[in-house]
Design a protein around this motif. Structure first.
Motif, PDB file in Angstrom:
ATOM      1  N   ILE A  11      28.964   2.354 -25.138  1.00 12.64           N
ATOM      2  CA  ILE A  11      28.946   3.387 -26.165  1.00 12.64           C
ATOM      3  C   ILE A  11      30.335   3.489 -26.769  1.00 12.64           C
ATOM      4  O   ILE A  11      31.326   3.566 -26.054  1.00 12.64           O
ATOM      5  CB  ILE A  11      28.516   4.750 -25.582  1.00 12.64           C
ATOM      6  CG1 ILE A  11      27.108   4.642 -25.033  1.00 12.64           C
ATOM      7  CG2 ILE A  11      28.583   5.827 -26.647  1.00 12.64           C
ATOM      8  CD1 ILE A  11      26.612   5.898 -24.385  1.00 12.64           C
ATOM      9  N   THR A  12      30.377   3.471 -28.075  1.00 14.34           N
ATOM     10  CA  THR A  12      31.637   3.584 -28.780  1.00 14.34           C
ATOM     11  C   THR A  12      31.603   4.810 -29.689  1.00 14.34           C
ATOM     12  O   THR A  12      30.533   5.263 -30.073  1.00 14.34           O
ATOM     13  CB  THR A  12      31.905   2.304 -29.610  1.00 14.34           C
ATOM     14  OG1 THR A  12      33.174   2.413 -30.243  1.00 14.34           O
ATOM     15  CG2 THR A  12      30.835   2.068 -30.644  1.00 14.34           C
ATOM     16  N   GLN A  13      32.767   5.333 -29.972  1.00 17.15           N
ATOM     17  CA  GLN A  13      32.862   6.458 -30.896  1.00 17.15           C
ATOM     18  C   GLN A  13      33.116   5.887 -32.277  1.00 17.15           C
ATOM     19  O   GLN A  13      33.956   5.019 -32.446  1.00 17.15           O
ATOM     20  CB  GLN A  13      34.003   7.370 -30.476  1.00 17.15           C
ATOM     21  CG  GLN A  13      34.103   8.627 -31.298  1.00 17.15           C
ATOM     22  CD  GLN A  13      35.060   9.625 -30.690  1.00 17.15           C
ATOM     23  OE1 GLN A  13      35.187   9.710 -29.483  1.00 17.15           O
ATOM     24  NE2 GLN A  13      35.734  10.377 -31.528  1.00 17.15           N
ATOM     25  N   GLN A  14      32.380   6.347 -33.281  1.00 13.81           N
ATOM     26  CA  GLN A  14      32.559   5.821 -34.626  1.00 13.81           C
ATOM     27  C   GLN A  14      32.026   6.798 -35.652  1.00 13.81           C
ATOM     28  O   GLN A  14      31.398   7.796 -35.307  1.00 13.81           O
ATOM     29  CB  GLN A  14      31.874   4.459 -34.766  1.00 13.81           C
ATOM     30  CG  GLN A  14      30.365   4.495 -34.593  1.00 13.81           C
ATOM     31  CD  GLN A  14      29.761   3.097 -34.602  1.00 13.81           C
ATOM     32  OE1 GLN A  14      29.803   2.401 -33.608  1.00 13.81           O
ATOM     33  NE2 GLN A  14      29.198   2.699 -35.723  1.00 13.81           N
ATOM     34  N   THR A  15      32.273   6.498 -36.909  1.00 10.98           N
ATOM     35  CA  THR A  15      31.740   7.299 -38.001  1.00 10.98           C
ATOM     36  C   THR A  15      30.325   6.809 -38.292  1.00 10.98           C
ATOM     37  O   THR A  15      30.092   5.617 -38.423  1.00 10.98           O
ATOM     38  CB  THR A  15      32.613   7.152 -39.256  1.00 10.98           C
ATOM     39  OG1 THR A  15      33.929   7.611 -38.931  1.00 10.98           O
ATOM     40  CG2 THR A  15      32.067   7.983 -40.401  1.00 10.98           C
ATOM     41  N   LEU A  16      29.369   7.726 -38.363  1.00  9.86           N
ATOM     42  CA  LEU A  16      27.969   7.380 -38.545  1.00  9.86           C
ATOM     43  C   LEU A  16      27.424   7.962 -39.841  1.00  9.86           C
ATOM     44  O   LEU A  16      27.873   9.001 -40.306  1.00  9.86           O
ATOM     45  CB  LEU A  16      27.135   7.890 -37.370  1.00  9.86           C
ATOM     46  CG  LEU A  16      27.471   7.305 -36.008  1.00  9.86           C
ATOM     47  CD1 LEU A  16      26.705   8.020 -34.923  1.00  9.86           C
ATOM     48  CD2 LEU A  16      27.186   5.816 -35.969  1.00  9.86           C
ATOM     49  N   ASN A  17      26.437   7.275 -40.391  1.00  9.17           N
ATOM     50  CA  ASN A  17      25.762   7.712 -41.604  1.00  9.17           C
ATOM     51  C   ASN A  17      24.275   7.866 -41.306  1.00  9.17           C
ATOM     52  O   ASN A  17      23.501   6.941 -41.523  1.00  9.17           O
ATOM     53  CB  ASN A  17      25.984   6.711 -42.739  1.00  9.17           C
ATOM     54  CG  ASN A  17      27.447   6.625 -43.126  1.00  9.17           C
ATOM     55  OD1 ASN A  17      28.052   7.640 -43.441  1.00  9.17           O
ATOM     56  ND2 ASN A  17      28.016   5.451 -43.090  1.00  9.17           N
ATOM     57  N   LEU A  18      23.872   9.023 -40.800  1.00 10.57           N
ATOM     58  CA  LEU A  18      22.458   9.246 -40.511  1.00 10.57           C
ATOM     59  C   LEU A  18      21.678   9.553 -41.783  1.00 10.57           C
ATOM     60  O   LEU A  18      20.471   9.365 -41.823  1.00 10.57           O
ATOM     61  CB  LEU A  18      22.274  10.388 -39.505  1.00 10.57           C
ATOM     62  CG  LEU A  18      22.104   9.944 -38.056  1.00 10.57           C
ATOM     63  CD1 LEU A  18      23.291   9.157 -37.568  1.00 10.57           C
ATOM     64  CD2 LEU A  18      21.840  11.126 -37.170  1.00 10.57           C
ATOM     65  N   ASN A  19      22.383  10.023 -42.830  1.00  8.45           N
ATOM     66  CA  ASN A  19      21.707  10.444 -44.063  1.00  8.45           C
ATOM     67  C   ASN A  19      20.583  11.395 -43.687  1.00  8.45           C
ATOM     68  O   ASN A  19      20.822  12.385 -43.032  1.00  8.45           O
ATOM     69  CB  ASN A  19      21.257   9.239 -44.877  1.00  8.45           C
ATOM     70  CG  ASN A  19      22.444   8.392 -45.312  1.00  8.45           C
ATOM     71  OD1 ASN A  19      23.486   8.926 -45.676  1.00  8.45           O
ATOM     72  ND2 ASN A  19      22.305   7.084 -45.248  1.00  8.45           N
ATOM     73  N   ASP A  20      19.348  11.114 -44.064  1.00  6.25           N
ATOM     74  CA  ASP A  20      18.241  12.029 -43.742  1.00  6.25           C
ATOM     75  C   ASP A  20      17.440  11.561 -42.531  1.00  6.25           C
ATOM     76  O   ASP A  20      16.342  12.045 -42.304  1.00  6.25           O
ATOM     77  CB  ASP A  20      17.308  12.177 -44.952  1.00  6.25           C
ATOM     78  CG  ASP A  20      18.009  12.818 -46.135  1.00  6.25           C
ATOM     79  OD1 ASP A  20      19.047  13.457 -45.926  1.00  6.25           O
ATOM     80  OD2 ASP A  20      17.516  12.670 -47.250  1.00  6.25           O
ATOM     81  N   ARG A  21      17.975  10.629 -41.755  1.00  3.93           N
ATOM     82  CA  ARG A  21      17.241  10.157 -40.576  1.00  3.93           C
ATOM     83  C   ARG A  21      17.405  11.161 -39.434  1.00  3.93           C
ATOM     84  O   ARG A  21      18.512  11.482 -39.047  1.00  3.93           O
ATOM     85  CB  ARG A  21      17.753   8.780 -40.138  1.00  3.93           C
ATOM     86  CG  ARG A  21      17.522   7.703 -41.185  1.00  3.93           C
ATOM     87  CD  ARG A  21      18.032   6.354 -40.731  1.00  3.93           C
ATOM     88  NE  ARG A  21      19.462   6.402 -40.464  1.00  3.93           N
ATOM     89  CZ  ARG A  21      20.065   5.729 -39.489  1.00  3.93           C
ATOM     90  NH1 ARG A  21      19.359   4.964 -38.668  1.00  3.93           N
ATOM     91  NH2 ARG A  21      21.354   5.816 -39.307  1.00  3.93           N
ATOM     92  N   ALA A  22      16.313  11.658 -38.943  1.00  2.00           N
ATOM     93  CA  ALA A  22      16.342  12.614 -37.835  1.00  2.00           C
ATOM     94  C   ALA A  22      15.082  12.423 -37.010  1.00  2.00           C
ATOM     95  O   ALA A  22      13.979  12.633 -37.492  1.00  2.00           O
ATOM     96  CB  ALA A  22      16.420  14.040 -38.363  1.00  2.00           C
TER      97      ALA A  22
END
Length: 191
Positions: free
Chosen positions: A158-169
């Motif tokens: 597991i790494t820490q990073q910037t994520l782009n979930l947008n509307d995915r939930a």
């Protein structure tokens, strides 16, 4: 105008219960669905997912409220109105640690098993006006940088990073997480 306001207030007070899936033997707390806008609409000790960007500021819309719990509690959104719908979020949790809630884009919470997974972790009392470009954790298969060296073999970590979930939930996990070890497996390093 007065009638519209009365209808709006009545709708804002409507709460629909959505079942949660608890990891413990206890019954999961109920998830509420509100019709409101802004961070003030988010109840104390809750993670709120908003239907529109900017916490529904332009118009009242749906808010899904997940109560924060001490014990890990997972809420799969498969089949729920909230599945892949939230566009912004707010966690009202005064006087608590930050890592009390994670949002996963797929319908399985946690980092268990042989699958890539990613999740946004929320900071208390901070507005997430869009669900992209936020700090999170991602489980990846690859080489990791640990103690000044790269691993010689690929592994899951597991790494820490910037994520782009947008509307995915797809799944919300709440609880008193002291580390991502509570969400398995432990962090192996940076990719």
């Amino acid at each position: 105008m007065k009638r519209i306001m009365t209808i709006g207030i009545a709708v804002a007070s409507l709460a629909l219960a959505l079942p949660g899936i608890a990891q413990s033997s206890e019954q999961a707390p109920q998830v509420q669905e509100l019709f409101a806008q802004g961070s003030d609409a988010c109840p104390n000790m809750s993670l709120c997912l908003y239907e529109h960007n900017d916490l529904n500021r332009n118009e009242a819309a749906r808010i899904w409220v997940f109560p924060l719990t001490e014990v890990r509690t997972d809420y799969s959104l498969r089949g729920h109105a909230a599945a892949n719908q939230p566009s912004s979020a707010y966690m009202r949790a005064p006087g608590t640690g930050s890592d009390m809630a994670y949002l996963f884009p797929d319908y399985q919470c946690g980092f268990e098993g042989d699958r890539e997974a990613e999740a946004i972790s929320f900071r208390r009392n901070e507005e997430y006006n869009v669900l992209r470009g936020h700090n999170g954790r991602a489980k990846r298969y690859g080489y990791f940088y640990q103690n000044g060296r790269w691993t010689k073999e690929k592994s899951w970590g597991i790494t820490q990073q910037t994520l782009n979930l947008n509307d995915r939930a797809g799944c919300v996990a709440v609880g008193s997480f002291t580390s991502t070890y509570d969400l398995r497996p432990a962090i192996d390093g940076d990719m």
